[in-house]
Design an enzyme around this catalytic site. Structure first.
Site, PDB file in Angstrom:
ATOM      1  N   ASP A 138      -6.865 -15.733   2.886  1.00 39.64           N
ATOM      2  CA  ASP A 138      -8.246 -16.219   3.069  1.00 39.64           C
ATOM      3  C   ASP A 138      -9.025 -16.052   1.762  1.00 39.64           C
ATOM      4  O   ASP A 138      -9.775 -16.937   1.347  1.00 39.64           O
ATOM      5  CB  ASP A 138      -8.975 -15.413   4.159  1.00 39.64           C
ATOM      6  N   LYS A 153       0.881  -1.171   0.000  1.00 38.64           N
ATOM      7  CA  LYS A 153       0.000   0.000   0.000  1.00 38.64           C
ATOM      8  C   LYS A 153       0.918   1.220   0.000  1.00 38.64           C
ATOM      9  O   LYS A 153       0.900   2.076   0.895  1.00 38.64           O
ATOM     10  CB  LYS A 153      -0.912  -0.069   1.250  1.00 38.64           C
ATOM     11  N   ASP A 166      -2.293 -12.216   5.444  1.00 34.58           N
ATOM     12  CA  ASP A 166      -3.351 -12.884   6.208  1.00 34.58           C
ATOM     13  C   ASP A 166      -4.680 -12.736   5.479  1.00 34.58           C
ATOM     14  O   ASP A 166      -5.403 -13.706   5.245  1.00 34.58           O
ATOM     15  CB  ASP A 166      -3.437 -12.250   7.607  1.00 34.58           C
ATOM     16  N   ASP A 203      -5.436  -3.158  -2.212  1.00 36.58           N
ATOM     17  CA  ASP A 203      -6.879  -3.087  -2.500  1.00 36.58           C
ATOM     18  C   ASP A 203      -7.155  -3.604  -3.908  1.00 36.58           C
ATOM     19  O   ASP A 203      -8.097  -4.373  -4.140  1.00 36.58           O
ATOM     20  CB  ASP A 203      -7.435  -1.661  -2.286  1.00 36.58           C
TER      21      ASP A 203
END
Ligand code: IPM
Ligand code: MG
Length: 357
Positions: free
Chosen positions: A251, A191, A247, A223
């Site tokens: 997922d 980012k 993390d 993002d």
């Protein structure tokens, strides 16, 4: 081969899935004539209940002295009100930190027979999903200072996201080494339009890239990466990212392959020692019901045999047995579809073991 494996069942479905992994490891030991010893240790919520500590010293010592650690899952609603330094998750974070397990390798791949379980459209899945997330695991916001203070009559909380050049460099090298042996394309996710730690991440990864002239490095904001993983996952081969972004993205990467219940992970240090665990959590809602999917843990065992013990043949045999079992139409509830046979956690373990030999 003789190896000592520390085993942390942990909480919730951790108990059941580890049972299947142990059954499998014992069978592998028998077929291939290895001598694996298992040392079960308490960590997580169950350790809080029995000893008051999420990670008793004895458990940490045994993990440190083992050739590798196999872990189910830790945590659950029951311990939500535990002080932050003694939550079940802290046990896992401390093991990672104390064993120096900075490199978290999380592959996400689509088993073609599980494509109906994926929330993505068939047109997107046709392009395939086969990627590896290389997540930095012992730095960043997870290990920065966490503070909650009262300032001018209200509570103010902060969590520091800190990275040293050396931490970025060593994880970048792991990712470049993996990329070098695959499609030679590495996407570093950050980012950098907002965070200093990300700008340093970019700078250092560019520097490391100079040592890997045959690997193409590109950068993507986190993002956008989250969006691209859903829109066009086939563009990713190896992703390099910091702890918290990894993390979250792992997922997401797992669910697009059909289920978080099939994705394994390895956390490695500078030696061959590693911690192997499924990427899913303790799922307290289905714990103790023999419903969980043991495949992610079983595939984590395959990673352990390959990466820590250099037992490629055995690792491949486990992966093939999982494929075969899925091809036979056996499914646990999380990946069930209309033409398949529903199995419990232990039945799935048994079927995979049958397909081993
Ligand atoms: C994971 C988990 C852990 C993490 C939790 C249990 C602390 O979500 O391994 O992805 O955030 O690293
Ligand atoms: Mg996670």
């Amino acid at each position: 081969m003789k190896k000592n494996i520390a085993v942390v069942r942990g909480d919730g479905i951790g108990v059941e899935i580890i049972e299947e992994a142990l059954k499998l490891l014992k069978t592998v030991a028998k077929i291939y004539k290895h001598d694996f010893s298992f040392n079960e240790v308490l960590a997580g919520g169950c350790a809080i209940d029995k000893t008051g500590q999420c990670l008793p010293d004895e458990s940490l010592r045994i993990c440190k002295e083992s050739d590798s650690v196999l872990l189910g899952a830790v945590g659950g609603f029951k311990w939500d009100n535990e002080v932050s330094t003694n939550r079940p998750e802290q046990a896992l974070l401390r093991i990672r930190k104390e064993l120096g397990l900075f490199a978290n390798i999380r592959p996400a791949f689509l088993f073609p027979m599980l494509k109906n379980a994926s929330p993505l459209k068939a047109e997107i899945l046709e392009q395939g999903i086969d990627l590896i997330i290389v997540r930095e695991l012992t730095g960043g916001v997870y290990f920065g200072e966490h503070k909650t203070k009262k300032i001018e009559n209200e509570l103010v909380a902060s969590d520091d996201m800190t990275y040293k050049e050396s931490e970025i460099r060593r994880i970048a090298k792991v990712a470049f080494d993996i990329a070098k042996n695959r499609k030679k394309e590495l996407i570093s996710v950050d980012k950098a339009n907002v965070l200093d730690s990300s700008r340093l991440w970019r700078k250092i990864s560019e520097e490391v890239a100079k040592e890997y002239k045959d690997v193409k490095l590109s950068h993507m904001y986190v993002d956008n990466a989250a969006m691209q993983l859903c829109a066009r996952p086939s563009q990713f081969d190896v992703i390099l990212t910091e702890n918290m972004f990894g993390d979250i993205l792992s997922d997401e990467a797992s669910i697009i392959t059909g289920s978080i219940g099939v994705i394994p992970s390895a956390s490695l240090n500078e030696t061959k020692q590693g911690l192997y665990e499924p990427i899913h959590g303790s799922a307290p809602d289905i714990a103790g019901q023999n419903k969980a999917n043991p495949i992610a843990t079983i595939l984590s065992v395959a990673m352990m045999l390959r990466l820590s013990f250099e037992l490629e043949k055995e690792a491949k045999a486990i992966e093939d047995a999982v494929q075969k079992t899925l091809n036979q139409g056996f499914r646990t509830a999380d990946i069930m579809d209309k033409d398949s046979t529903l199995l419990t956690c232990s039945q799935m373990g048994d079927e995979i073991i049958k397909n081993l030999s």
